[in-house]
Design a protein around this motif. Structure first.
Motif, mmCIF file in Angstrom:
data_model
loop_
_atom_site.group_PDB
_atom_site.id
_atom_site.type_symbol
_atom_site.label_atom_id
_atom_site.label_comp_id
_atom_site.label_asym_id
_atom_site.label_seq_id
_atom_site.Cartn_x
_atom_site.Cartn_y
_atom_site.Cartn_z
ATOM 1 N N ASP A 45 0.708 -1.289 -0.095
ATOM 2 C CA ASP A 45 0.128 -0.182 -0.210
ATOM 3 C C ASP A 45 0.790 1.262 0.023
ATOM 4 O OD1 ASP A 45 -2.711 0.146 -0.395
ATOM 5 O OD2 ASP A 45 -3.232 0.821 1.651
ATOM 6 N N SER B 287 2.916 1.928 -2.450
ATOM 7 C CA SER B 287 3.025 2.504 -4.008
ATOM 8 C C SER B 287 1.749 2.126 -4.698
ATOM 9 C CB SER B 287 4.329 1.947 -4.527
ATOM 10 O OG SER B 287 4.426 2.126 -5.650
ATOM 11 N N GLU B 288 1.475 3.102 -5.713
ATOM 12 C CA GLU B 288 0.418 2.727 -6.698
ATOM 13 C C GLU B 288 0.940 1.724 -7.656
ATOM 14 O OE1 GLU B 288 -2.993 3.392 -7.420
ATOM 15 O OE2 GLU B 288 -2.685 3.769 -5.254
ATOM 16 N N GLY C 238 -2.451 -1.507 -6.090
ATOM 17 C CA GLY C 238 -2.556 -0.408 -6.979
ATOM 18 C C GLY C 238 -2.701 -0.542 -8.428
ATOM 19 N N ARG D 24 -6.032 -1.520 -9.041
ATOM 20 C CA ARG D 24 -6.869 -0.259 -8.935
ATOM 21 C C ARG D 24 -6.709 0.523 -10.342
ATOM 22 N NH1 ARG D 24 -5.631 0.397 -3.575
ATOM 23 N NH2 ARG D 24 -3.707 1.417 -4.084
ATOM 24 N N GLN D 25 -5.577 0.509 -10.998
ATOM 25 C CA GLN D 25 -5.472 0.975 -12.338
ATOM 26 C C GLN D 25 -6.306 0.630 -13.275
ATOM 27 O OE1 GLN D 25 -1.177 1.434 -13.518
ATOM 28 N NE2 GLN D 25 -1.777 1.303 -15.655
#
Length: 640
Positions: A196, A198-199, A204, A207-208
Motif C-alpha cells: 500500500d 505505492s500505486e 495499486g 486499481r489502475q
C-alpha cells in the motif's frame, strides 16, 4: 409470525390458488413468500411456480401477471448457477420475468468475439461480464512477487487492452447493455503492508485496471461498471469468500452472500427494464421522525444529530439524495395538518422541508386513496409510486389495495431505515439528465401553471398566456441518454410503447432513412426540459412513425401537435406522400388513443395488436399551433 404468513403455509396457498385458476392472487402470494423468506430453497419454489403461472396464462387473453420480460446473459469465470434462481426470484419481486442464459465456464472471450456465439443468438437485453481477477489478470494475482516493476506494468496494460478489444467486439455485434465487474483486490497482498505504499504495488495496479475499465465503459453507450471490489468490501472479504467451495466447485462466494450478488445485479437490471419508481411517498410519525407529533409535540419527537434522532436524519439524507436523482418526494400521513407542517417547517433538526415534497396528503383518509390522489396530482401511474411506512399494517393494506406500488419493508430498528431505501433497486438510475436534477422544481412550476389556468375562460387564451417555446433537434450525444430514458419510462402518452436502449438509438441514428427528434419546451413559468421524442423511418413513398411519446408534464398543452406537425412537414420535404403510424394499446396509454384521429389521420387497418393510421401529406393541413414558438435545430453529432 401469523400462521398465514408462515412460508410453508404460503407455499401451500400458492399451489391451491394455481389449482383454482386464481393466477393473479397466486402471483401476489408468491411475491409475499419471497419477501418473507428470500432463501435458496424459496427461490427454487418461486421460479418453478412462476414458470407454471406463465405457461397457464400464455393462452389467456392479456397478460395477467403484468410482468416485464427481460433477457440476461451471464459470462463468467466462476460458477454462478446457484445464483440464478435467487436472481430470477428477486427480479419477480420487482415485476420482471427474467430469462437467463449462462455462458460456458471461462469462454467469455470467445463468446464476445464470435458473432455466431450463443451469447448473440440469445439476443439479450443485457449481459453481465463477471470475471475474477485470478482469470483476467492471473500474473498480477498469482505471480506478482516474481514480477519486475516493468513486467507488472506491462501485464496491467495487457489486461486493459484485452478488455478494450472484447468490449469493442461486443458492441459491434450487439446493442444490449453490458455490465462489467471490476477486478477484486487481494485481501492479503503479496508484499503485505509494503503493497500500500505505492500505486505500483499489486493493489495499486489492480486499481489502475479498474480506472481504465471505467474509462473504456465511458467510451461506449450502454456499458456500465459494477464495483465488485466495493461489494465484497461492504460484506467483508473473509465472510464473502468460501475457499472450500471455490476449490471443489469453482464457486467463490459463500452461500449466505449469493443473494447479495443477485441483488447487486438487480441494481442494473431494474433501471434497464424500466421498472423504476418515480415517486417515493413517505409516512411521518416514526418514519421521518421518532415519535408521534400529535402526542409528543415539537420538543418530544426524535430527530437530530445524536442517537436516536440521527437514524431519522440519515433517512432524510437518503431522501435528499433521491431527490437530486430526479425522484419526487411526497408525504402520506395520518395526522393533524397543522401539527405535521409545524414540525416540517420549524423543527431545527429537520433536513427535509415542505419545499422538498412535490405532493402532500396529511389527513385521516385511507392511505391507498391518498396514494391514488398523489399519483393523479403528479400525473404518474400508480406503478410509479414507492411507499415507505413504519407500520406493517399500513404497508399490507397498500399492497392489497394497490399491488402495483413498490412497498418498502422496514424493520423495527430505525437505524436500518436509510439502508432499506438505499438498497431498493427501484431508485437506481444509470444515467442522470438535467431534467432529473431539476424535477422537483419543475413540478413546483407545474402547480403554478395549474393555478393560473383557472383564471382563463378558454384553453387557447391560456396557451397564449403561457408563451410556450419549443425547440426540436435531431438526436445528439447530449440528448441520447435522455431520449433512451424517455422511451423506457414513458407509458401514458406513448403511441407504441417501444423501449430502446442508448446503443439501439445510436445505431438507428447512423441510418439515413431513420429520423430521431427530441423536443424541449419552456414557458413563462420555467423550463420543462426535454419532454418528447419522435422516431420515424422512410420506406418508399411513406414515412412511418415508430415511436411518438410525450412526458406527462406537457400533455394537453398542444406540444404533441407541434411535434407531429414537424414530423409531417419534414417527411413531405423529403418527398414522402404519406405519414403512417400504429397505435398499440396498453393498460396505460389510453390518453393517446385518439391522437391520430384528432389530427386528421384515417384508420387504415386494425388487428389484434392495434390500429394503423395514415395521413395524406399533400392534402394535410397539420401545422404547429401559432401560440407555440417553434425552433428547429440543425443536425449535429449522432453519437459514438
Amino acid at each position: 409470525m401469523p400462521a398465514e404468513h408462515n412460508p410453508s403455509n404460503l407455499r401451500a396457498e400458492v399451489d391451491k390458488l394455481i389449482a383454482e385458476g386464481a393466477f393473479d392472487l397466486a402471483a401476489r402470494r408468491l411475491a409475499e413468500l419471497w419477501r418473507r423468506d428470500p432463501a435458496s430453497g424459496t427461490a427454487s419454489f418461486v421460479t418453478s411456480r412462476l414458470d407454471e403461472l406463465r405457461d397457464k396464462t400464455r393462452d389467456k387473453s392479456g397478460d395477467q401477471l403484468a410482468l416485464t420480460k427481460f433477457k440476461l446473459v451471464i459470462l463468467r469465470s466462476f460458477t454462478v448457477e446457484p445464483i440464478v434462481p435467487l436472481l430470477r426470484a428477486e427480479a419477480f419481486g420487482y415485476g420482471i420475468d427474467l430469462k437467463v442464459h449462462v455462458g460456458d465456464f471461462n469462454t467469455y472471450v470467445q463468446d464476445m468475439l464470435d458473432s455466431q456465439s450463443s451469447l448473440y443468438r440469445f439476443a439479450p437485453n443485457a449481459v453481465v461480464l463477471a470475471v475474477r481477477t485470478d482469470q483476467a489478470a492471473s500474473e498480477l494475482w498469482r505471480d506478482f512477487a516474481d514480477l519486475a516493476p516493468e513486467a507488472a506494468q506491462q501485464a496491467t496494460e495487457r489486461v486493459v487492452r484485452g478488455y478494450e478489444q472484447w468490449i469493442g467486439a461486443f458492441r459491434k455485434h450487439s446493442q444490449a447493455a453490458l455490465i462489467i465487474h471490476s477486478l477484486e483486490r487481494p485481501a492479503s497482498p503479496s508484499h503485505g503492508v509494503l503493497d500500500d505504499q505505492s500505486e505500483a504495488g499489486q493493489s495499486g495496479l489492480i486499481r489502475q485496471i479498474n480506472r481504465e475499465l471505467r474509462r473504456i465503459a465511458a467510451g461506449f453507450h450502454g456499458v456500465y461498471g459494477l464495483d465488485y471490489d466495493a461489494l465484497v468490501a461492504r460484506h467483508g472479504s473473509e465472510h464473502w469468500h468460501d475457499e472450500r467451495k471455490w476449490l471443489m466447485a469453482r464457486l467463490p462466494i459463500a452461500a449466505s452472500h449469493l443473494i447479495h450478488m443477485a441483488r447487486e445485479w438487480m441494481r442494473f437490471i431494474v433501471p434497464l427494464s424500466g421498472r423504476t419508481a418515480k415517486v417515493l411517498v413517505v409516512d411521518l410519525d416514526n418514519t421521518l421522525w421518532g415519535g408521534v407529533i400529535g402526542e409528543d409535540g415539537m420538543t418530544g419527537i426524535k430527530i437530530g444529530p445524536e442517537y436516536p434522532g440521527a437514524a431519522y436524519q440519515a433517512l432524510h439524507r437518503v431522501l435528499l439524495d433521491l431527490s437530486r436523482k430526479g425522484i419526487l418526494l411526497a408525504v402520506c400521513s395520518k395526522n393533524n395538518l397543522d401539527d405535521a407542517m409545524e414540525a416540517l417547517e420549524k423543527h431545527p433538526d429537520m433536513l427535509v422541508r415542505p419545499k422538498d415534497f412535490a405532493a402532500m396528503r396529511i389527513n385521516w383518509t385511507d392511505k391507498a386513496q391518498n396514494l391514488r390522489e398523489i399519483a393523479q396530482e403528479l400525473n404518474v401511474g400508480i406503478d410509479a409510486l414507492a411507499f415507505l411506512d413504519d407500520n406493517p399494517f399500513e404497508r399490507e393494506q397498500v399492497r392489497a389495495a394497490l399491488p402495483e406500488v413498490t412497498v418498502i419493508d422496514l424493520g423495527k430498528n430505525p437505524l436500518d431505515y436509510a439502508s432499506a431505501v438505499r438498497n431498493c433497486a427501484a431508485f437506481e438510475r444509470l444515467t442522470l439528465s438535467s431534467e432529473d436534477q431539476q424535477r422537483t422544481e419543475m413540478y413546483a412550476a407545474q402547480k403554478q401553471r395549474a393555478g393560473a389556468e383557472q383564471n382563463f375562460q378558454s384553453k387557447e387564451d391560456f396557451f397564449r398566456f403561457l408563451e410556450q417555446e419549443a425547440e426540436l433537434e435531431p438526436v445528439s450525444d447530449l440528448t441520447l441518454a435522455r431520449i433512451a430514458q424517455l422511451t423506457q419510462k414513458t407509458s401514458q402518452f406513448n403511441l407504441t410503447t417501444r423501449r430502446y436502449t442508448e446503443p439501439q438509438i445510436a445505431e438507428m441514428a447512423k441510418k439515413p432513412e431513420w429520423h430521431i427528434f427530441s423536443i424541449r419546451v419552456r414557458d413563462r413559468f420555467g423550463d420543462h426540459g426535454l419532454v418528447g421524442v419522435a422516431i420515424a423511418h422512410d420506406e418508399g413513398e411513406q414515412c412511418e412513425v415508430d415511436t411518438f411519446l410525450l412526458s406527462c408534464r406537457v400533455i394537453g398543452r398542444t406540444v404533441e401537435t407541434a411535434l407531429l406537425a414537424h414530423l409531417a412537414e419534414s417527411a413531405a420535404q423529403r418527398g414522402r406522400k404519406r405519414l403512417v403510424g400504429w397505435f398499440l394499446p396498453t393498460k396505460k396509454n389510453a390518453p393517446a388513443r385518439d391522437f391520430y384521429a384528432q389530427h386528421g389521420f384515417e384508420r387504415q387497418e386494425t388487428n389484434g395488436s392495434g390500429s394503423l393510421w395514415t395521413l395524406d401529406l399533400k392534402s394535410s393541413t397539420l401545422r404547429c399551433p401559432d401560440w407555440i414558438k417553434l425552433k428547429v435545430a440543425t443536425p449535429s453529432n449522432h453519437g459514438k
